[in-house]
Design a protein around this motif. Structure first.
Motif, short mmCIF file in Angstrom:
data_model
loop_
_atom_site.label_atom_id
_atom_site.label_comp_id
_atom_site.label_asym_id
_atom_site.label_seq_id
_atom_site.Cartn_x
_atom_site.Cartn_y
_atom_site.Cartn_z
N MET A 17 0.83 -1.19 0.00
CA MET A 17 0.00 0.00 0.00
C MET A 17 0.87 1.25 0.00
O MET A 17 0.62 2.19 -0.75
N TYR A 18 1.91 1.24 0.81
CA TYR A 18 2.79 2.40 0.89
C TYR A 18 3.56 2.61 -0.42
O TYR A 18 3.68 3.74 -0.90
N MET A 19 4.05 1.54 -1.00
CA MET A 19 4.82 1.67 -2.25
C MET A 19 3.94 2.12 -3.41
O MET A 19 4.42 2.81 -4.31
N ALA A 20 2.66 1.79 -3.39
CA ALA A 20 1.75 2.18 -4.46
C ALA A 20 1.45 3.68 -4.43
O ALA A 20 1.33 4.31 -5.47
N ASN A 21 1.32 4.26 -3.23
CA ASN A 21 0.99 5.68 -3.12
C ASN A 21 1.48 6.23 -1.78
O ASN A 21 0.71 6.39 -0.84
N PRO A 22 2.77 6.53 -1.68
CA PRO A 22 3.33 6.97 -0.40
C PRO A 22 2.74 8.28 0.12
O PRO A 22 2.64 8.48 1.33
N ALA A 23 2.32 9.17 -0.76
CA ALA A 23 1.82 10.47 -0.33
C ALA A 23 0.47 10.37 0.38
O ALA A 23 0.14 11.21 1.22
N ALA A 24 -0.31 9.36 0.06
CA ALA A 24 -1.66 9.24 0.63
C ALA A 24 -1.73 8.31 1.84
O ALA A 24 -2.77 8.24 2.49
N CYS A 25 -0.66 7.63 2.16
CA CYS A 25 -0.69 6.64 3.25
C CYS A 25 -0.56 7.28 4.62
O CYS A 25 0.21 8.22 4.81
N ARG A 26 -1.33 6.73 5.55
CA ARG A 26 -1.23 7.12 6.96
C ARG A 26 -1.14 5.86 7.79
O ARG A 26 -1.76 4.85 7.48
N TYR A 27 -0.36 5.93 8.86
CA TYR A 27 -0.10 4.77 9.72
C TYR A 27 -0.31 5.20 11.16
O TYR A 27 0.22 6.22 11.59
N MET A 29 -0.69 3.76 15.38
CA MET A 29 -0.48 2.69 16.35
C MET A 29 -1.17 3.12 17.64
O MET A 29 -0.97 4.25 18.10
N LYS A 30 -2.01 2.25 18.17
CA LYS A 30 -2.78 2.59 19.37
C LYS A 30 -2.60 1.48 20.40
O LYS A 30 -2.78 0.30 20.09
N TYR A 31 -2.25 1.86 21.61
CA TYR A 31 -2.12 0.90 22.71
C TYR A 31 -3.41 0.88 23.52
O TYR A 31 -3.87 1.92 23.99
N ILE A 32 -4.00 -0.29 23.66
CA ILE A 32 -5.22 -0.46 24.44
C ILE A 32 -4.80 -1.02 25.80
O ILE A 32 -4.58 -2.23 25.94
N HIS A 33 -4.65 -0.15 26.78
CA HIS A 33 -4.04 -0.54 28.04
C HIS A 33 -4.90 -1.49 28.86
O HIS A 33 -4.38 -2.29 29.63
N THR A 34 -6.21 -1.44 28.70
CA THR A 34 -7.07 -2.34 29.49
C THR A 34 -6.92 -3.80 29.08
O THR A 34 -7.12 -4.69 29.89
N LYS A 35 -6.55 -4.01 27.82
CA LYS A 35 -6.38 -5.38 27.33
C LYS A 35 -4.92 -5.73 27.07
O LYS A 35 -4.59 -6.89 26.85
N GLY A 36 -4.05 -4.74 27.02
CA GLY A 36 -2.64 -4.97 26.74
C GLY A 36 -2.38 -5.28 25.27
O GLY A 36 -1.43 -5.97 24.94
N HIS A 37 -3.22 -4.76 24.38
CA HIS A 37 -3.07 -4.99 22.94
C HIS A 37 -2.56 -3.74 22.25
O HIS A 37 -2.77 -2.63 22.72
N ILE A 38 -1.94 -3.95 21.11
CA ILE A 38 -1.54 -2.84 20.25
C ILE A 38 -2.29 -3.00 18.94
O ILE A 38 -2.30 -4.07 18.34
N LEU A 39 -2.94 -1.93 18.50
CA LEU A 39 -3.70 -1.93 17.26
C LEU A 39 -2.95 -1.10 16.23
O LEU A 39 -2.66 0.07 16.47
N LEU A 40 -2.61 -1.71 15.10
CA LEU A 40 -1.94 -1.02 14.01
C LEU A 40 -2.93 -0.82 12.88
O LEU A 40 -3.72 -1.71 12.58
N LYS A 41 -2.87 0.34 12.26
CA LYS A 41 -3.81 0.65 11.19
C LYS A 41 -3.07 1.41 10.11
O LYS A 41 -2.34 2.35 10.39
N MET A 42 -3.28 1.00 8.86
CA MET A 42 -2.69 1.70 7.73
C MET A 42 -3.77 1.92 6.69
O MET A 42 -4.52 1.00 6.38
N THR A 43 -3.84 3.14 6.16
CA THR A 43 -4.84 3.46 5.17
C THR A 43 -4.26 4.37 4.10
O THR A 43 -3.30 5.10 4.35
N ASP A 44 -4.86 4.30 2.92
CA ASP A 44 -4.50 5.22 1.84
C ASP A 44 -5.75 5.94 1.32
O ASP A 44 -5.80 6.39 0.20
N ASN A 45 -6.77 6.03 2.15
CA ASN A 45 -8.07 6.66 1.86
C ASN A 45 -8.94 5.83 0.92
O ASN A 45 -10.06 6.22 0.65
N VAL A 46 -8.43 4.72 0.43
CA VAL A 46 -9.22 3.80 -0.39
C VAL A 46 -9.37 2.49 0.36
O VAL A 46 -10.48 1.97 0.51
N LYS A 47 -8.25 1.96 0.82
CA LYS A 47 -8.23 0.72 1.59
C LYS A 47 -7.74 1.01 3.00
O LYS A 47 -6.99 1.95 3.22
#
Length: 77
Positions: A17-27, A29-47
């Motif tokens: 996704m990043y290599m296809a359109n680096p200018a539109a990508c956002r990344y 990272m969110k830590y959910i402290h109550t569960k001890g999980h890390i949520l990663l999310k990457m988007t390019d406004n389409v996917k």
């Protein structure tokens, strides 16, 4: 939004996704402290792909990926 089951699939999809359109990508990272999980999310406004890390061994992989990705994003402008 699609939750990816394995770290390898997320890493490949995020890199493609990043290599296809680096200018539109956002990344984020969110830590959910109550569960001890890390949520990663990457988007390019389409996917949007997400990965939830629930165990400690994934943290080293995430740290390496984030460092590489952020370094690449910062060096491109």
């Amino acid at each position: 939004m699609v939750f990816v089951k394995s770290w390898e699939d997320f890493e490949i999809a995020a890199e493609n996704m990043y290599m296809a359109n680096p200018a539109a990508c956002r990344y984020t990272m969110k830590y959910i402290h109550t569960k001890g999980h890390i949520l990663l999310k990457m988007t390019d406004n389409v996917k949007c792909i997400q990965y939830k890390a629930e165990n400690m061994p994934d943290l080293k992989k995430i740290e390496k990926f984030s460092g590489n990705l952020m370094g690449h994003m910062a060096s491109k402008e």
